[in-house]
Design an enzyme around this catalytic site. Structure first.
Site, short mmCIF file in Angstrom:
data_model
loop_
_atom_site.label_atom_id
_atom_site.label_comp_id
_atom_site.label_asym_id
_atom_site.label_seq_id
_atom_site.Cartn_x
_atom_site.Cartn_y
_atom_site.Cartn_z
N GLY A 15 21.17 13.54 -49.43
CA GLY A 15 22.59 13.27 -49.20
C GLY A 15 22.90 11.81 -49.49
N ALA A 16 22.22 11.27 -50.50
CA ALA A 16 22.24 9.82 -50.73
C ALA A 16 23.56 9.30 -51.26
CB ALA A 16 21.12 9.45 -51.71
N VAL A 66 18.44 20.64 -51.38
CA VAL A 66 17.48 20.52 -50.27
C VAL A 66 17.07 21.88 -49.71
CG1 VAL A 66 18.23 18.22 -49.61
CG2 VAL A 66 19.31 20.23 -48.55
N SER A 149 23.37 14.57 -34.87
CA SER A 149 24.76 14.22 -34.66
C SER A 149 25.07 14.23 -33.17
CB SER A 149 25.67 15.24 -35.36
OG SER A 149 27.02 15.11 -34.97
N TYR A 163 27.72 23.88 -37.28
CA TYR A 163 27.32 22.48 -37.36
C TYR A 163 26.61 22.05 -36.08
CZ TYR A 163 27.65 17.43 -38.13
OH TYR A 163 27.35 16.10 -38.29
N ALA A 164 27.21 22.37 -34.93
CA ALA A 164 26.60 22.01 -33.65
C ALA A 164 25.24 22.66 -33.47
CB ALA A 164 27.53 22.41 -32.50
N ALA A 165 25.12 23.92 -33.87
CA ALA A 165 23.85 24.64 -33.72
C ALA A 165 22.75 24.00 -34.56
CB ALA A 165 24.03 26.10 -34.12
N LYS A 167 22.61 20.87 -35.72
CA LYS A 167 22.27 19.51 -35.29
C LYS A 167 21.50 19.52 -33.98
CE LYS A 167 23.96 17.48 -38.85
NZ LYS A 167 23.04 16.83 -39.82
N THR A 246 15.46 10.47 -29.91
CA THR A 246 16.76 10.52 -30.58
C THR A 246 17.52 9.24 -30.26
OG1 THR A 246 16.87 12.94 -30.40
CG2 THR A 246 18.94 11.77 -30.84
#
Length: 256
Positions: A15-16, A66, A149, A163-165, A167, A246
Protein backbone atom coordinates in the site's frame (compact mmCIF):
# COMPACT_ATOMS: atom_id res chain seq x y z
CA UNK A 1 42.32 0.96 9.67
CA UNK A 2 39.45 -0.01 7.42
CA UNK A 3 35.95 1.01 8.36
CA UNK A 4 33.06 -1.30 7.55
CA UNK A 5 29.48 -0.13 7.27
CA UNK A 6 26.32 -2.07 7.92
CA UNK A 7 24.56 -2.94 4.67
CA UNK A 8 21.38 -1.00 4.11
CA UNK A 9 18.26 -2.76 5.25
CA UNK A 10 15.57 -3.82 2.78
CA UNK A 11 12.11 -2.58 3.68
CA UNK A 12 8.99 -3.93 1.96
CA UNK A 13 6.02 -1.56 2.24
CA UNK A 14 2.62 -2.58 0.87
CA UNK A 15 0.00 0.00 0.00
CA UNK A 16 3.03 2.19 -0.58
CA UNK A 17 1.41 4.74 -2.88
CA UNK A 18 -1.32 5.70 -0.41
CA UNK A 19 -1.08 8.56 2.05
CA UNK A 20 0.23 6.62 5.03
CA UNK A 21 2.26 4.30 2.82
CA UNK A 22 4.05 7.20 1.17
CA UNK A 23 4.96 8.64 4.56
CA UNK A 24 6.43 5.30 5.60
CA UNK A 25 8.40 5.00 2.36
CA UNK A 26 9.81 8.50 2.76
CA UNK A 27 10.89 7.83 6.33
CA UNK A 28 12.88 4.74 5.35
CA UNK A 29 14.46 6.45 2.37
CA UNK A 30 15.57 9.18 4.77
CA UNK A 31 17.36 6.58 6.91
CA UNK A 32 19.21 5.23 3.87
CA UNK A 33 17.36 1.94 3.53
CA UNK A 34 16.45 0.18 0.32
CA UNK A 35 12.67 0.30 -0.07
CA UNK A 36 10.52 -2.01 -2.15
CA UNK A 37 7.30 -0.04 -2.57
CA UNK A 38 4.41 -2.37 -3.42
CA UNK A 39 1.02 -1.17 -4.63
CA UNK A 40 -1.82 -2.56 -6.74
CA UNK A 41 -1.96 0.51 -8.99
CA UNK A 42 0.92 1.00 -11.41
CA UNK A 43 0.05 4.64 -12.11
CA UNK A 44 0.15 5.44 -8.40
CA UNK A 45 3.60 3.90 -8.12
CA UNK A 46 4.80 5.99 -11.06
CA UNK A 47 3.46 9.11 -9.37
CA UNK A 48 5.21 8.11 -6.15
CA UNK A 49 8.55 7.73 -7.90
CA UNK A 50 8.12 11.03 -9.72
CA UNK A 51 7.31 12.83 -6.49
CA UNK A 52 10.17 11.36 -4.49
CA UNK A 53 12.70 11.55 -7.31
CA UNK A 54 14.83 8.87 -5.68
CA UNK A 55 17.50 6.81 -7.41
CA UNK A 56 16.45 3.42 -8.74
CA UNK A 57 18.82 1.57 -6.43
CA UNK A 58 17.32 2.95 -3.23
CA UNK A 59 13.65 3.00 -4.21
CA UNK A 60 12.27 0.01 -6.07
CA UNK A 61 8.63 -0.18 -7.08
CA UNK A 62 6.61 -3.29 -7.71
CA UNK A 63 3.01 -3.58 -8.82
CA UNK A 64 1.48 -6.49 -6.96
CA UNK A 65 -1.65 -7.93 -5.41
CA UNK A 66 -1.17 -8.69 -1.71
CA UNK A 67 -3.87 -11.36 -1.92
CA UNK A 68 -1.92 -13.32 -4.55
CA UNK A 69 0.84 -15.73 -3.41
CA UNK A 70 2.52 -15.27 -6.79
CA UNK A 71 2.96 -11.55 -6.12
CA UNK A 72 4.51 -12.36 -2.76
CA UNK A 73 6.92 -14.80 -4.41
CA UNK A 74 8.02 -11.94 -6.67
CA UNK A 75 8.39 -9.61 -3.70
CA UNK A 76 10.49 -12.21 -1.88
CA UNK A 77 12.73 -12.69 -4.91
CA UNK A 78 13.27 -8.93 -5.21
CA UNK A 79 14.05 -8.77 -1.49
CA UNK A 80 16.72 -11.45 -1.86
CA UNK A 81 18.16 -9.63 -4.87
CA UNK A 82 18.63 -6.51 -2.74
CA UNK A 83 21.42 -8.30 -0.87
CA UNK A 84 20.37 -6.74 2.43
CA UNK A 85 20.94 -8.79 5.57
CA UNK A 86 18.15 -7.13 7.52
CA UNK A 87 14.59 -7.37 6.21
CA UNK A 88 11.63 -5.33 7.36
CA UNK A 89 8.02 -5.93 6.29
CA UNK A 90 5.38 -3.26 6.74
CA UNK A 91 1.94 -4.71 5.98
CA UNK A 92 0.23 -1.40 5.29
CA UNK A 93 -2.18 -2.18 2.41
CA UNK A 94 -5.83 -1.99 3.36
CA UNK A 95 -9.27 -1.05 2.06
CA UNK A 96 -12.40 0.35 3.72
CA UNK A 97 -15.35 0.52 1.30
CA UNK A 98 -17.99 3.21 1.81
CA UNK A 99 -21.32 4.14 0.22
CA UNK A 100 -21.46 7.84 -0.67
CA UNK A 101 -18.92 8.50 2.05
CA UNK A 102 -20.90 6.66 4.69
CA UNK A 103 -20.28 3.44 6.61
CA UNK A 104 -22.23 0.49 5.23
CA UNK A 105 -24.58 -1.07 7.80
CA UNK A 106 -23.32 -4.52 8.70
CA UNK A 107 -26.56 -6.21 7.67
CA UNK A 108 -26.21 -4.70 4.19
CA UNK A 109 -22.61 -5.62 3.42
CA UNK A 110 -22.57 -7.84 0.31
CA UNK A 111 -20.76 -11.15 0.64
CA UNK A 112 -18.31 -10.41 -2.18
CA UNK A 113 -17.35 -7.11 -0.54
CA UNK A 114 -16.93 -8.82 2.85
CA UNK A 115 -14.67 -11.39 1.22
CA UNK A 116 -12.59 -8.81 -0.62
CA UNK A 117 -11.92 -6.76 2.53
CA UNK A 118 -10.86 -9.92 4.37
CA UNK A 119 -8.56 -10.88 1.51
CA UNK A 120 -6.77 -7.53 1.35
CA UNK A 121 -6.72 -6.56 5.03
CA UNK A 122 -6.14 -9.93 6.68
CA UNK A 123 -5.06 -12.57 4.17
CA UNK A 124 -2.60 -10.14 2.57
CA UNK A 125 -0.52 -9.65 5.74
CA UNK A 126 -0.70 -13.38 6.46
CA UNK A 127 0.71 -14.20 3.02
CA UNK A 128 3.36 -11.52 3.42
CA UNK A 129 4.60 -13.01 6.66
CA UNK A 130 4.61 -16.49 5.15
CA UNK A 131 6.66 -15.22 2.19
CA UNK A 132 9.28 -13.16 4.02
CA UNK A 133 9.62 -14.78 7.45
CA UNK A 134 11.72 -17.66 6.03
CA UNK A 135 14.23 -15.10 4.72
CA UNK A 136 14.28 -13.40 8.11
CA UNK A 137 14.83 -16.74 9.84
CA UNK A 138 17.93 -17.35 7.73
CA UNK A 139 19.38 -14.05 8.91
CA UNK A 140 18.16 -14.52 12.49
CA UNK A 141 16.72 -11.01 12.21
CA UNK A 142 13.44 -9.53 11.11
CA UNK A 143 10.98 -6.77 11.80
CA UNK A 144 7.30 -7.10 10.88
CA UNK A 145 4.87 -4.23 11.40
CA UNK A 146 1.16 -4.80 10.73
CA UNK A 147 -1.10 -1.81 10.16
CA UNK A 148 -4.22 -2.30 12.24
CA UNK A 149 -6.55 0.55 13.19
CA UNK A 150 -8.40 2.22 16.01
CA UNK A 151 -11.34 0.27 14.55
CA UNK A 152 -9.56 -2.89 15.67
CA UNK A 153 -9.60 -1.53 19.23
CA UNK A 154 -13.08 -0.07 19.62
CA UNK A 155 -15.13 -1.71 16.87
CA UNK A 156 -14.94 1.29 14.56
CA UNK A 157 -17.00 4.44 14.08
CA UNK A 158 -16.46 5.24 10.42
CA UNK A 159 -15.50 1.89 8.87
CA UNK A 160 -17.77 -1.04 8.17
CA UNK A 161 -18.04 -4.32 10.04
CA UNK A 162 -15.67 -5.97 7.56
CA UNK A 163 -13.02 -3.32 8.18
CA UNK A 164 -13.36 -3.59 11.97
CA UNK A 165 -13.27 -7.39 11.82
CA UNK A 166 -10.09 -7.51 9.76
CA UNK A 167 -8.27 -4.91 11.84
CA UNK A 168 -9.20 -6.78 15.02
CA UNK A 169 -8.15 -10.08 13.46
CA UNK A 170 -4.81 -8.58 12.46
CA UNK A 171 -4.02 -7.99 16.12
CA UNK A 172 -4.46 -11.72 16.72
CA UNK A 173 -2.23 -12.54 13.76
CA UNK A 174 0.36 -10.15 15.18
CA UNK A 175 0.42 -11.79 18.60
CA UNK A 176 0.47 -15.31 17.17
CA UNK A 177 3.44 -14.70 14.90
CA UNK A 178 5.22 -12.65 17.57
CA UNK A 179 5.31 -15.73 19.77
CA UNK A 180 6.18 -18.14 16.96
CA UNK A 181 8.98 -16.09 15.41
CA UNK A 182 10.59 -14.62 18.53
CA UNK A 183 13.22 -17.40 18.84
CA UNK A 184 14.49 -16.46 15.37
CA UNK A 185 15.19 -12.83 16.25
CA UNK A 186 12.04 -11.61 14.51
CA UNK A 187 9.71 -9.12 16.16
CA UNK A 188 6.08 -8.75 15.09
CA UNK A 189 4.10 -5.72 16.20
CA UNK A 190 1.07 -3.71 15.16
CA UNK A 191 0.16 -0.06 14.87
CA UNK A 192 -3.40 1.15 15.39
CA UNK A 193 -3.76 4.60 13.83
CA UNK A 194 -6.73 6.77 14.66
CA UNK A 195 -7.99 9.42 12.26
CA UNK A 196 -5.09 10.28 9.95
CA UNK A 197 -5.41 13.23 7.62
CA UNK A 198 -4.40 11.39 4.44
CA UNK A 199 -5.59 8.40 2.45
CA UNK A 200 -8.89 6.94 3.71
CA UNK A 201 -9.79 10.21 5.41
CA UNK A 202 -10.84 11.44 1.98
CA UNK A 203 -13.54 8.78 1.67
CA UNK A 204 -15.84 10.70 4.03
CA UNK A 205 -16.99 14.32 4.06
CA UNK A 206 -15.15 17.22 5.67
CA UNK A 207 -18.09 17.59 8.05
CA UNK A 208 -17.58 14.04 9.32
CA UNK A 209 -13.84 14.57 9.76
CA UNK A 210 -14.35 17.92 11.50
CA UNK A 211 -16.89 16.37 13.87
CA UNK A 212 -14.39 13.63 14.67
CA UNK A 213 -11.91 16.22 15.90
CA UNK A 214 -13.92 16.64 19.10
CA UNK A 215 -12.95 13.06 20.04
CA UNK A 216 -9.22 13.71 19.69
CA UNK A 217 -7.63 15.25 22.81
CA UNK A 218 -4.66 16.72 20.94
CA UNK A 219 -7.11 18.62 18.73
CA UNK A 220 -5.96 17.61 15.27
CA UNK A 221 -5.98 14.77 12.81
CA UNK A 222 -2.85 12.65 12.65
CA UNK A 223 -0.28 12.87 9.86
CA UNK A 224 1.46 10.22 7.80
CA UNK A 225 4.65 11.16 9.62
CA UNK A 226 3.02 10.42 12.98
CA UNK A 227 2.45 6.86 11.83
CA UNK A 228 5.85 6.58 10.14
CA UNK A 229 7.64 7.49 13.37
CA UNK A 230 5.88 4.64 15.16
CA UNK A 231 6.91 2.28 12.35
CA UNK A 232 10.51 3.45 12.68
CA UNK A 233 10.47 2.69 16.41
CA UNK A 234 9.18 -0.85 15.92
CA UNK A 235 11.50 -1.48 12.97
CA UNK A 236 14.70 -0.27 14.64
CA UNK A 237 17.53 -2.76 14.35
CA UNK A 238 18.37 -2.48 18.06
CA UNK A 239 14.76 -2.77 19.19
CA UNK A 240 14.57 -6.53 19.61
CA UNK A 241 12.80 -6.72 22.98
CA UNK A 242 9.48 -5.21 21.90
CA UNK A 243 7.22 -7.77 20.24
CA UNK A 244 3.57 -8.71 20.23
CA UNK A 245 2.42 -5.19 21.09
CA UNK A 246 0.07 -2.69 19.52
CA UNK A 247 1.17 0.94 19.38
CA UNK A 248 -1.77 3.35 19.39
CA UNK A 249 -1.27 6.45 17.24
CA UNK A 250 -4.48 8.40 17.69
CA UNK A 251 -3.86 11.64 19.59
CA UNK A 252 -5.35 10.17 22.74
CA UNK A 253 -8.74 9.28 21.27
CA UNK A 254 -8.46 5.72 22.61
CA UNK A 255 -7.26 5.21 26.15
CA UNK A 256 -8.22 1.63 26.91
Amino acid sequence: MSITTTPARCVVVTGAAGGIGQGIVESFLATGDTVIAVDAVAEALSALRSKLGTSTTQLQTLQGDVTDPASWAQIAAQTVASGAKEIILVNNAGISPKRDGERIPGVDVPYDEWSRVLEVNLTGPFLGIQALAPLMKQAKFGRIVNMSSLAGRDGGRLGGVHYAATKTGLLGVTRYFARELAPDGITVNAIAPGRIGVGMVGSVSDDVNNAYLSRIPVGRLGSANDVAQAVQYLAASDNGFVTGVTVDVNGGSYMG
